[in-house]
Design a protein around this motif. Sequence first.
Motif, PDB file in Angstrom:
ATOM      1  N   GLY A 265      -2.014   9.599  -4.188  1.00  0.00           N
ATOM      2  CA  GLY A 265      -1.286  10.387  -3.198  1.00  0.00           C
ATOM      3  C   GLY A 265      -1.016  11.793  -3.668  1.00  0.00           C
ATOM      4  O   GLY A 265      -1.790  12.371  -4.442  1.00  0.00           O
TER       5      GLY A 265
ATOM      6  N   GLY B 182       0.800  -1.224   0.000  1.00  0.00           N
ATOM      7  CA  GLY B 182       0.000   0.000   0.000  1.00  0.00           C
ATOM      8  C   GLY B 182       0.828   1.267   0.000  1.00  0.00           C
ATOM      9  O   GLY B 182       0.338   2.329   0.378  1.00  0.00           O
ATOM     10  N   LYS B 183       2.097   1.187  -0.456  1.00  0.00           N
ATOM     11  CA  LYS B 183       2.963   2.365  -0.449  1.00  0.00           C
ATOM     12  C   LYS B 183       3.614   2.562  -1.809  1.00  0.00           C
ATOM     13  O   LYS B 183       4.055   1.613  -2.448  1.00  0.00           O
ATOM     14  CB  LYS B 183       4.056   2.235   0.612  1.00  0.00           C
ATOM     15  CG  LYS B 183       3.559   2.315   2.042  1.00  0.00           C
ATOM     16  CD  LYS B 183       4.720   2.257   3.016  1.00  0.00           C
ATOM     17  CE  LYS B 183       4.253   2.353   4.452  1.00  0.00           C
ATOM     18  NZ  LYS B 183       5.386   2.295   5.405  1.00  0.00           N
TER      19      LYS B 183
ATOM     20  N   ARG C   7      -0.735   5.563  -2.371  1.00  0.00           N
ATOM     21  CA  ARG C   7      -1.242   4.389  -1.657  1.00  0.00           C
ATOM     22  C   ARG C   7      -1.695   3.281  -2.621  1.00  0.00           C
ATOM     23  O   ARG C   7      -2.283   2.299  -2.190  1.00  0.00           O
ATOM     24  CB  ARG C   7      -2.426   4.794  -0.780  1.00  0.00           C
ATOM     25  CG  ARG C   7      -2.074   5.831   0.274  1.00  0.00           C
ATOM     26  CD  ARG C   7      -3.289   6.202   1.101  1.00  0.00           C
ATOM     27  NE  ARG C   7      -4.372   6.748   0.285  1.00  0.00           N
ATOM     28  CZ  ARG C   7      -4.449   8.011  -0.116  1.00  0.00           C
ATOM     29  NH1 ARG C   7      -3.509   8.867   0.227  1.00  0.00           N
ATOM     30  NH2 ARG C   7      -5.471   8.421  -0.857  1.00  0.00           N
ATOM     31  N   LYS C   8      -1.423   3.466  -3.917  1.00  0.00           N
ATOM     32  CA  LYS C   8      -1.884   2.475  -4.889  1.00  0.00           C
ATOM     33  C   LYS C   8      -0.710   1.981  -5.740  1.00  0.00           C
ATOM     34  O   LYS C   8      -0.467   2.473  -6.848  1.00  0.00           O
ATOM     35  CB  LYS C   8      -2.952   3.100  -5.797  1.00  0.00           C
ATOM     36  CG  LYS C   8      -4.207   3.547  -5.037  1.00  0.00           C
ATOM     37  CD  LYS C   8      -5.224   4.181  -5.980  1.00  0.00           C
ATOM     38  CE  LYS C   8      -6.477   4.605  -5.232  1.00  0.00           C
ATOM     39  NZ  LYS C   8      -7.464   5.250  -6.138  1.00  0.00           N
TER      40      LYS C   8
END
Length: 814
Positions: free
Chosen positions: A775, A743-744, A789-790
């Motif tokens: 983000g 998720g980063k 986050r994707k």
Amino acid sequence: MLGNFSFGDYFKKEAIKWAWELSTVEFRLPAERLWVSVYEDDDEAFKIWQDEVGVPVERLKRMGADDNFWASGPTGPCGPCSEIYYDLHPERGNSATDLGDDTRFIEFYNLVFMQYNRKDDGSLEPLKQKHIDTGLGLERMARILQKVPNNYETDLIYPIIEKTSELSGVFYALADEQTKLNLKIIGDHLRAVVYLLADGVVPSNIGRGYVVRRLIRRVVRTGRSLGINGNVEGNLEGAFLPIIAQKVIELSTQINPDVKVRAAFIVEELKREELRFVLTLERGEKLLDQMLMDALSCAQENGTTPWLSGQDAFLLYDTYGFPVEITTEVAQERGVTIDMKAFDAEMENQRRQSQAAHNVVKLSAEDGASLGKDVPDTEFIGYDNLSARAVVESLLVNGKPVIQVSRGSDVEVLLDRTPFYAESGGQIGDHGFLYVSEENQNGTIVEIKDVQKSQGNIFVHTGTVRDGILEVGKEVEAAVDAKLRQRAKVHHTATHLLQAALKKVISQEISQAGSLVAFDRLRFDFNFHRALHDNELKEIEELINRWIEDSTLLQTKVMPLTDAKEAGAIAMFGEKYGEEVRVVEVPGVSMELCGGTHVSNTSEIRVFKIISEQGIASGIRRIEAVAGEAFIEYINSRDSHMKNLCSMLKVKAEEVTTRVENLIEELRLARNEVSAMRAKVAAYKASIIASKAFPVGTSQKIRVLVESMDDIDADSLKGAAEHLIDTLQDPAAIILGSCPGEGKVSLVAAFTPTVVGLGIQAGKFIGPIAKLCGGGGGGRPNFAQAGGRKPENLPSALQKAREDLVSLLAEKTS
């Protein structure tokens, strides 16, 4: 404002004659330069001015209600007014005069004749006793007598302006109008701030404290616009407000001695608030400047009016602490308007979210208004009784009235009388039970878990039916949980001792800003500008425990509010009190207005311990503490944690600190080794992908590299970008991405000076790319970082970055 009042002692004739005498005899104003306004229907006042005072008819003006009728509100006392004006230009003659022309006239005296009461239907009825409310403007009279062009150039304010001019290197008499306005703002605002601080109003984000903070911040920004940055002789760590404030204090000495007495406090508060705001100002100004540049550029491209969105203004306010008043002021200076409706909508949304986080008890029956009328106020008998017989007046399930409830139902119970304390004054509501005894049955039991007040003084007991059936009209035995009540009493009295100790050890200026009295702890919020030192907290604890050991009997009295205040009882600012108040006194220690429950003797508290002290908002500190039984639980819990820690570390309690310090140092060294290894890996990977750079442009070739570096962390990604910039050299443009964890997403943009010189900025370029990954981010023109986050979107985001970068560079270098 200078004034005097009459409550039935005298009325129009005396007030008018004395006003004229004061103006013409005592102040020696020429009678021929005075004009008078009268309410259009007030023939009585008109005749007194004309026949008894002798004002010529041509200098008597009848005016409408907007100018010459005063009212306290939509209803209540009201009446006509009469005003005295000074004529600055009598040479203009008496024809076609307008008293609203402030280039010619100054209104300096106002007489309000309160002779009516306005009823709900708007009609006026004469008052039995007629009153006078007189007001005379001090600054306006000073302006007239000193023959200066405005109030700011009187000896009340002008010396402050002169001091400001000295610091800014500006000569007031030769300054342009905007500069003069800025100097006046500083003189006027800072004088007000000094007096407010002298009265004990400290800067904060609520109530009157926010007014002080807004005034200070406007003065700071205005001073900086004049070039005053604190770098002047006698400055206090870079603050200039204290220097100017010294002049205000000097001018105030003969008027209000308290200002000089509190001079050190005033100077310290101003210094602290200015230096704190300068940090906010510098951070917010940079972002605001960029927003305004974007707004102006966009408007120029589209041929529209430049404007700043309410969302951007709210971002500055909410995230960066930048006051919307200053945002508006700066934007106006640059010719940019702000969508204040959208800003207000964002503020309202935040308020709704905040309110949703609080449990608010309401009588939400289908016809709540009629229910409130039908249900009488609850008689509270819980100061002296922990159990009592009571009658069920009403039952509510999901906010709707019902006749009965059965086992397992959650219910709100309204009783005619109750020993249960309802949450107020920071103290939470009592817990306990309601019992109904039935012949040949087990009876009904309702467990009460909360009690709140609603619609005035109706106590709402919230609980669950554990057994039986509860009906409206039934008599119940209401029993408070005595152990929990005792815990609340202990913590409430300890809160009073804490406030007294803070005032004694830290400052008499400390005042309560909120509290919580719970069964397991107490919380006390107060106005103060810094964290308390360990030795101060220790002294506060020791003092409170000495008071506890003194075994002092508390005294509780009900008395008129005025008597309580005269006796020195502390009231919480903003709290509403009736004519009769309850005063809780620990003789020789504290005296407060309080409706809460308290111990009868301080010895019942047993022991007091502070468990934390922290800042919760600008200028607001919070102390949490435990006392009595809660202290024993706290110590037992800490002891259990310490035993577990000793077992894990295999050391004695006294060796824990040393062992933990050693472990932290070992961890730091290990992290440094890992970080160094990651940096080497990133540099190695960067050297491999450097060969993938490709040229773009015709007039000049710019090396472009847009690649993914798998899962390396953000710091290593930054190091890789720096390595590649050094390797590829100018001109080059690099975009790197990675997925360092679940998720980063991490992104980096690095542009050499040639690329930045073409008008392509890393900070602006990387933002839209990061949005594709869920983000955002930004940075300097030559280097910027972003996140998201994707991770699944990273390949497409990098492809978009490659296409956009190639297109921009090709266009710029064609």
